[in-house]
Motif scaffolding. Structure first.
Motif, PDB file in Angstrom:
ATOM      1  N   TYR B 229       0.841  -1.196   0.000  1.00 20.65           N
ATOM      2  CA  TYR B 229       0.000   0.000   0.000  1.00 20.65           C
ATOM      3  C   TYR B 229       0.872   1.241   0.000  1.00 20.65           C
ATOM      4  O   TYR B 229       1.871   1.319   0.707  1.00 20.65           O
ATOM      5  CB  TYR B 229      -0.895   0.024   1.241  1.00 20.65           C
ATOM      6  N   SER B 231       0.467   5.741  -0.350  1.00 22.25           N
ATOM      7  CA  SER B 231      -0.283   6.965  -0.620  1.00 22.25           C
ATOM      8  C   SER B 231       0.712   8.024  -1.056  1.00 22.25           C
ATOM      9  O   SER B 231       1.716   8.265  -0.393  1.00 22.25           O
ATOM     10  CB  SER B 231      -1.020   7.405   0.649  1.00 22.25           C
ATOM     11  N   ALA B 255      -0.441  -1.503 -10.000  1.00 19.64           N
ATOM     12  CA  ALA B 255      -0.797  -2.181  -8.753  1.00 19.64           C
ATOM     13  C   ALA B 255      -0.917  -3.671  -9.041  1.00 19.64           C
ATOM     14  O   ALA B 255      -1.713  -4.086  -9.886  1.00 19.64           O
ATOM     15  CB  ALA B 255      -2.106  -1.638  -8.201  1.00 19.64           C
ATOM     16  N   ASP B 258      -3.665  -7.584  -4.901  1.00 16.35           N
ATOM     17  CA  ASP B 258      -3.997  -7.102  -3.552  1.00 16.35           C
ATOM     18  C   ASP B 258      -3.279  -5.804  -3.156  1.00 16.35           C
ATOM     19  O   ASP B 258      -3.200  -5.489  -1.971  1.00 16.35           O
ATOM     20  CB  ASP B 258      -3.688  -8.174  -2.484  1.00 16.35           C
ATOM     21  N   GLU B 260      -2.602  -1.580  -3.264  1.00 21.17           N
ATOM     22  CA  GLU B 260      -3.412  -0.366  -3.379  1.00 21.17           C
ATOM     23  C   GLU B 260      -2.528   0.871  -3.517  1.00 21.17           C
ATOM     24  O   GLU B 260      -1.570   1.061  -2.768  1.00 21.17           O
ATOM     25  CB  GLU B 260      -4.306  -0.213  -2.135  1.00 21.17           C
ATOM     26  N   LYS B 262      -2.890   5.059  -3.698  1.00 27.28           N
ATOM     27  CA  LYS B 262      -3.734   6.250  -3.579  1.00 27.28           C
ATOM     28  C   LYS B 262      -2.889   7.408  -4.084  1.00 27.28           C
ATOM     29  O   LYS B 262      -1.819   7.684  -3.547  1.00 27.28           O
ATOM     30  CB  LYS B 262      -4.072   6.431  -2.105  1.00 27.28           C
ATOM     31  N   CYS B 290      -4.542  -1.531 -12.746  1.00 31.78           N
ATOM     32  CA  CYS B 290      -4.816  -2.482 -11.675  1.00 31.78           C
ATOM     33  C   CYS B 290      -4.542  -3.855 -12.270  1.00 31.78           C
ATOM     34  O   CYS B 290      -5.439  -4.526 -12.785  1.00 31.78           O
ATOM     35  CB  CYS B 290      -6.272  -2.379 -11.207  1.00 31.78           C
ATOM     36  N   ASN B 294      -7.835  -8.120  -7.079  1.00 31.14           N
ATOM     37  CA  ASN B 294      -8.139  -7.356  -5.857  1.00 31.14           C
ATOM     38  C   ASN B 294      -7.286  -6.093  -5.686  1.00 31.14           C
ATOM     39  O   ASN B 294      -7.113  -5.608  -4.582  1.00 31.14           O
ATOM     40  CB  ASN B 294      -7.950  -8.211  -4.584  1.00 31.14           C
ATOM     41  N   SER B 295      -6.745  -5.589  -6.744  1.00 36.30           N
ATOM     42  CA  SER B 295      -5.931  -4.388  -6.595  1.00 36.30           C
ATOM     43  C   SER B 295      -6.828  -3.152  -6.660  1.00 36.30           C
ATOM     44  O   SER B 295      -7.984  -3.221  -7.087  1.00 36.30           O
ATOM     45  CB  SER B 295      -4.862  -4.331  -7.672  1.00 36.30           C
ATOM     46  N   LYS B 296      -6.263  -2.026  -6.226  1.00 29.91           N
ATOM     47  CA  LYS B 296      -7.070  -0.808  -6.193  1.00 29.91           C
ATOM     48  C   LYS B 296      -6.214   0.420  -6.498  1.00 29.91           C
ATOM     49  O   LYS B 296      -5.119   0.567  -5.954  1.00 29.91           O
ATOM     50  CB  LYS B 296      -7.697  -0.664  -4.803  1.00 29.91           C
ATOM     51  N   SER B 298      -6.698   4.650  -6.651  1.00 32.89           N
ATOM     52  CA  SER B 298      -7.612   5.747  -6.378  1.00 32.89           C
ATOM     53  C   SER B 298      -6.927   7.075  -6.710  1.00 32.89           C
ATOM     54  O   SER B 298      -5.882   7.398  -6.167  1.00 32.89           O
ATOM     55  CB  SER B 298      -7.979   5.679  -4.889  1.00 32.89           C
ATOM     56  N   SER B 322     -10.790  -5.947  -9.191  1.00 33.55           N
ATOM     57  CA  SER B 322     -10.024  -4.726  -8.941  1.00 33.55           C
ATOM     58  C   SER B 322     -10.956  -3.510  -8.901  1.00 33.55           C
ATOM     59  O   SER B 322     -12.077  -3.539  -9.409  1.00 33.55           O
ATOM     60  CB  SER B 322      -8.917  -4.543  -9.978  1.00 33.55           C
TER      61      SER B 322
END
Lengths: 244, 478
Positions: B229, B231, B255, B258, B260, B262, B290, B294-296, B298, B322
């Motif tokens: 993860y 940000s 990504a 899994d 993420e 941001k 993605c 299950n990737s994300k 934003s 995703s």
């Protein structure tokens, strides 16, 4: 505190107020009654400084000429209007609005901004007096509020901002009997010798709970009759026709 | 040449210039310029070849012309493609070696590069014109295996990662500006988060255009490996000049399973003066893949600056399950123009996307939301929700919404909602009656309008962004 002399007002060349005179002293409660279209809400709007009116005559608040002051300056000097139709402001929490408002007024008076803890304490105290659930305060301002909730919110704002002159524009309309009592209790508990109320209403009902010192009958933009609390009861029986 | 500062204008507080000696590539777009850039950055040969390949492709491409805001023809031969403060021709190894004038510039901008003055635990990479001048908190991040450095450094030190991912989201010859960037990009940030690692702090890049007649072509590449993860936030400012300056960045995000990412932007390039003279052309390509299940990804953007903003931060939802998100505030005032939005391309099963766009237009500005939601035939059970709200202030500005929707899978759903409202006189009156002056009232109402987007920003920046929203609209309501 408030002295209105010979006030005339026009909107789009239509005369709404035609030489209105009114004096309000600290500690007094004045009620203005009158049929639809007599100019009651116009009076409230002009006192609070809404745009769109052409006026003549004189309005003095604590000796100062009101026409020289902007809407926000009037609010900062202690004029509060409880709106007939409070506005919705999406995305703005009721709490945030209350705090921004209180701080604007404090700043204008040369006071420090209120700190978070004192503010929360103040809001908690005032809202519980009005039976307002705290959850209500984290909702967006007036968005999705019932009519009664909106009106209670106006009274809450009044109690937090502590104005000298509170104008209630048909705050009783659309309220059930319980809400009416809560609103009236809110007014009565705020009332003291230093502040004053101008209550605009159609019905005697509210005046059963808030005892006015004076009742004025407004018709065609003029006060045509002034009396004490008895006058309200008479009006309730006979209607306005005897006075206009 | 018009390079004198417009010092008389007070509205844009980042409009100062810093007087540092520069090393510049000769003007003009040609192979020599590209070789100059590659050489001065001591790039390996494969990188130069990649650039030259892009340059060859560029020759066959034309600038796109379908956007709403039109602009005068850019003379690409009359621009500098590389400008670096002379003092950093050798990359400084510690903050002591950075030209104090540059440190001063960042201090003025409120970005202390001095690690002693910790910026709430945010690691910063500072890019000044064409080069990265400082990256903070490197050691702390290195302990976790996180790589956060300038892209130039990554090309030298982590060539395998760069080779594998650079251009994997935005292909070499994607479109004119992206390809131009691939040929002449100068610096930008590189981030790699190793598997199962949560980046312990916000990563941030601060872009500053200082030199005149210079284009800024930054390149950012962020890779979040499996289960990680990060940000990341970028901020941008530029001096006030009466010329238009081009900023054509490429940002690629990847990504894996899994993971993420941001990515937040607070864009406050110089918007030009109130008559529309000067300002940055912000023509940026931002795209995230993605790639894993299950990737994300934003995207959050607060676009308040630039003469023209033209960008569509996008998500390619390849991995099953995703998620792509796009939260945008675009504010245009005076003569500013924006044509912005997003693309959500659903390829994997059960992919989800959400678009929240808030456009605010004041003065004589024009604000366009343009977005594509495309569900490909294999993307079963996918969902999109789009909400586009426009707020108009005054009666000389414009707001437009153009959604493109393509659904090729009957099990998937796409929802689109749009509203246009004018700032309400009654609301302003209500606020005024509660003691707020006009500016406070506008700020309160507009921040309320933008709330869903503002609350996506990292805490440290949300407050800044709220202020920026208010400042951008100052004087817009009579």
């Amino acid at each position: 505190m408030l002295n209105i002399k010979n006030l005339e007002a026009k909107v789009d060349n239509k005369h709404i107020l035609n030489g209105l005179n009114l004096d309000i002293k600290p500690g007094e409660v004045h009620a203005i009654m009158g049929p639809n279209g007599s100019g009651k809400s116009t009076l409230a709007n002009i006192l609070s400084g809404k745009n769109g009116y052409k006026t003549k005559g004189e309005i003095k608040f604590d000796g100062q000429n009101l026409s020289e002051l902007s809407t926000e300056e009037r609010a900062q000097k202690g004029i509060f209007l409880a709106f007939q139709y409070p506005l919705e402001i999406p995305g703005v929490n009721t709490n945030v609005f209350l705090r921004t408002s209180l701080n604007s007024i404090r700043k204008a008076r040369g006071e420090k901004e209120i700190d978070t803890l004192s503010f929360l304490k103040l809001v908690k105290e005032k809202s519980s007096e009005l039976g307002i659930d705290e959850k209500f305060l984290s909702r967006q301002l007036n968005v999705g509020f019932s009519g009664g909730e909106k009106k209670k919110n106006e009274i809450l704002q009044m109690k937090i901002l502590q104005p000298k002159l509170a104008i209630l524009d048909e705050t009783d309309s659309g309220l059930d009997i319980d809400a009416l009592r809560i609103v009236a209790d809110g007014v009565n508990s705020y009332k003291n010798k230093d502040n004053a109320f101008l209550i605009i209403t159609h019905y005697q009902r509210l005046l059963d709970y808030i005892k006015p010192d004076f009742i004025h009958v407004l018709s065609k933009g003029k006060i045509v009759k002034t009396g004490n609390a008895e006058l309200g009861i008479e009006l309730e029986k006979t209607g306005y026709t005897n006075f206009i | 040449m018009k390079t004198e500062d417009l010092k008389n204008s007070q509205e844009y507080k980042y409009g100062f210039t810093t007087d540092v000696e520069n090393i510049r590539a000769p003007k003009g777009l040609n192979e020599d310029t590209i070789k100059f850039i590659s050489n001065i950055k001591k790039e390996p040969n494969w990188m130069l070849e990649w650039r030259l390949k892009a340059f060859n492709r560029l020759k066959a491409l034309k600038e796109p012309n379908w956007q709403k805001p039109k602009y005068p023809k850019i003379n690409y031969q009359d621009l500098y493609y590389y400008s670096a403060p002379k003092s950093s021709s050798e990359k400084p190894t510690s903050l002591d070696e950075i030209d104090p004038k540059i440190l001063e510039t960042y201090k003025k901008l409120g970005i202390p590069l001095d690690e002693q003055k910790r910026l709430n635990g945010i690691a910063v990479d500072a890019v000044f014109d064409s080069v990265s001048v400082a990256t903070t908190f490197k050691d702390e991040l290195t302990k976790k295996g996180i790589i956060f450095c300038s892209i130039s450094e990554a090309i030298q030190k982590h060539p395998d990662l760069v080779k594998k991912y650079l251009g994997s989201v935005i292909p070499l010859s994607d479109h004119y500006f992206a390809t131009l960037n691939s040929a002449v990009f100068t610096d930008g940030s590189f981030v790699y988060i190793p598997p199962n690692t949560r980046c312990p702090m916000e990563l941030s890049t601060y872009f500053r255009i200082n030199a005149s007649e210079t284009g800024q072509f930054e390149r950012t590449l962020i890779i979040a490996d499996k289960g990680s993860y990060v940000s990341y936030l970028e901020g941008c400012t530029a001096p006030m000049r009466d010329e238009n300056q081009l900023h054509a960045a490429n940002v690629e995000l990847v990504a894996l399973d899994d993971a993420e990412i941001k990515y937040s932007t607070v864009q406050n390039w110089y918007p030009g003066d109130e008559n529309g003279v000067g300002g940055i052309y912000n023509f940026v390509t931002k795209r995230g893949a993605c790639r894993g299940k299950n990737s994300k990804i934003s995207w959050t953007q607060v676009e308040t600056g630039s003469a023209i903003t033209w960008k569509y931060p996008s998500c390619i939802l390849q991995g099953d399950n995703s998620v792509g998100e796009f939260y945008s505030i675009a504010i245009t005032n005076n003569h500013q123009k924006a044509d912005t939005g997003t693309k959500m391309i659903h390829l994997g099963k059960n992919t989800k996307s959400k678009i929240i766009s808030k456009g605010i237009s004041a003065g004589k500005a024009d604000n366009m939301y343009r977005g594509l939601v495309e569900v490909k035939n294999k993307a079963s059970n996918s969902r999109n929700y789009t909400q586009c709200d426009s707020l108009l202030m005054g009666n000389k500005c414009g707001a437009h919404t153009i959604p493109y929707i393509k659904n090729n899978n009957s099990t998937s759903t796409i929802e689109h909602e749009a509203t246009t409202t004018k700032i309400n006189e009654e609301q302003l009156y209500y606020c005024n009656q509660r003691g707020l002056d006009q500016e406070e009232a506008v700020s309160l109402i507009v921040n309320g309008f933008c709330k869903e987007v503002l609350q996506q920003l990292p805490m440290e920046f949300a407050v800044e962004a709220q202020k920026l929203v208010a400042i951008s609209l100052e004087g817009s309501v009579g």
